[in-house]
Write an enzyme that holds these catalytic residues in place. Structure first.
Site, PDB file in Angstrom:
ATOM      1  CD  GLU A  64     -10.431   3.876   0.353  1.00  8.41           C
ATOM      2  OE1 GLU A  64     -10.428   5.316   0.034  1.00  8.41           O
ATOM      3  OE2 GLU A  64      -9.764   3.257  -0.172  1.00  8.41           O
ATOM      4  CB  SER A 105      -0.028  -8.452  -0.550  1.00 10.01           C
ATOM      5  OG  SER A 105      -0.816  -9.285   0.101  1.00 10.01           O
ATOM      6  CE  LYS A 112      -4.455  -1.882   0.735  1.00  4.60           C
ATOM      7  NZ  LYS A 112      -4.274  -2.999   1.546  1.00  4.60           N
TER       8      LYS A 112
END
Ligand SMILES: *Cc1c(COP(=O)(O)O)cnc(C)c1O
Length: 396
Positions: A112, A378, A90
């Protein structure tokens, strides 16, 4: 031949587009005009890559998983997004979009978040770049993700608990969109995945494509060829998957496997297997596959991993599934847990529960001994320790 990339009008096949209220036409159109030029600007690219290297810790390692490879009789490499600053892929997206926001003259960032990984990444980059930061988070998630809420607060972000609906990610997203409607002159909305109206899915995929670019280079060094036989990634909204496969989309000798969250089983009524269970609908500005009732109400998804329980899926991946460019497997909670413990005990890597879904495919399908399989890890498992410990106790 199929082109799996986005069309001029913002569609991947039948999926995508920008289904937005009129009040958002100007900011979305501004973004659409700005993003390609900015992303392609050499100055932007220099600044982006400097931060990826010197701040986020890229390139992330490509690790040969020796014991897993032996167990599953093929050659398994792990793309280690778990090693990035803030613990997942991210951060790539947060750096890219917030740099872009700064170039567009915006001073305020909103986002969000579900589990809080995207919120922490955005708050981190906002601190680094001296930007105001407001994070919308469902109240249920605020309560179950206290550590990430504390991190965001310490980083100087304001966390707004959302009490509408189920008080989870979908509701937080609605609230962020509402904020953007009222404040778009100074505010940039950082979406955390390859979802939302065009141009977000394409923009996020291109920012995350650094993952696949590194895989190319690293495989060339380790294997003497710059492509694997298979790329494997888990799918929530689709950003780590999109980043992993972007460079290989139109290279059909590279096969793509996507792992979606089966939850307690796809027929159990408690699942987030959007591709298997979804029908075409519109969510958060994009036409895509969506888990919904007969009369088109969004159904609450369920997965043991907070990062995968989204009722929709990015339009790029919906199209890859629909056209059979990607093979899709649903991995259930218990299968993901087993894969997480296997990786931990055999390779010394505690993965995020989301990433464990990608590893769950090896018990579902065989590979050939000379197949090279690259799996995107991830993120790391720190945030999931409670779930892991509970499952250990249950099985003791
Ligand atoms: C958010 C998250 C995901 C799911 O999001 P995608 O956009 O599908 O990548 C997967 N893994 C981790 C570790 C995450 O934090």
């Amino acid at each position: 031949m199929n082109d799996f990339n986005i069309s001029e009008t913002g569609y991947y096949g039948e999926f995508g587009g920008a289904y937005i209220p009129e009040i958002l036409f100007p900011p979305v159109e501004n973004l659409r005009k700005a993003y390609s030029e900015i992303l392609n600007d050499p100055d932007f690219q220099r600044e982006f890559h400097a931060l990826l290297c010197d701040y986020a810790g890229r390139p992330s390692a490509l690790s040969l998983a020796e014991r897993l490879s032996e167990k599953y009789a093929c050659k398994i490499y792990l793309k280690r997004e778990d090693l990035n600053h803030t613990g997942s892929h991210k951060i790539n997206n947060a750096i890219g979009q917030i740099l872009l926001a700064r170039r567009m003259g915006k001073t305020r960032i909103i986002a969000e978040t579900g589990a809080g990984q995207h919120g922490v990444a955005a708050a981190t980059v906002c601190a680094r770049m001296n930007m105001e930061c407001v994070i919308y988070m469902g109240k249920t998630d605020v309560e179950r993700q206290q550590l990430n809420v504390r991190k965001m607060n310490m980083l100087g972000a304001k966390v707004v608990p959302v009490t509408a609906g189920n008080m989870t990610l979908k509701d937080a997203t609605n609230e962020a969109i509402r904020d953007w409607c009222g404040n778009s002159s100074n505010t940039y909305y950082v979406i955390g995945s390859t979802v939302g109206p065009h141009p977000y899915p394409d923009m996020v995929a291109r920012i995350q494509s650094v993952i696949g670019k590194e895989i190319k280079q690293q495989l060339a060094e380790k294997e003497g060829r710059d492509y694997p036989d298979y790329l494997v990634a888990c799918v929530g909204g689709g950003s780590n998957a999109a980043g992993t496969i972007y460079e290989y989309l139109n290279d059909l000798k590279v096969k793509i496997i996507l792992a979606e969250a089966g939850g307690k089983g796809i027929d159990s009524g408690k699942s987030a297997a959007t591709i298997r269970l979804g029908r075409v609908g519109v969510i958060h500005g994009a036409k895509t596959l969506l888990i919904q009732t007969e009369d088109g109400q969004i159904q609450e998804p369920y997965s043991i991993s907070a990062g995968l329980d989204y009722p929709g899926i990015g339009p790029m991946l919906a199209n890859l599934a629909k056209t059979n460019r990607a093979e899709v497997l649903a991995i259930n909670d218990d299968e993901a847990l087993k894969a997480a413990f296997d990786l931990t005990r055999m390779e010394g890597i505690i993965p995020a529960l989301e990433s464990a879904h990608a590893l769950g495919i090896f018990d579902k399908r065989p590979f050939k001994p000379d197949d090279i399989v690259v799996v995107c890890i991830s993120g790391r498992g720190d945030k999931d320790m409670e779930t892991y410990v509970t499952s250990l106790l249950r099985n003791a």
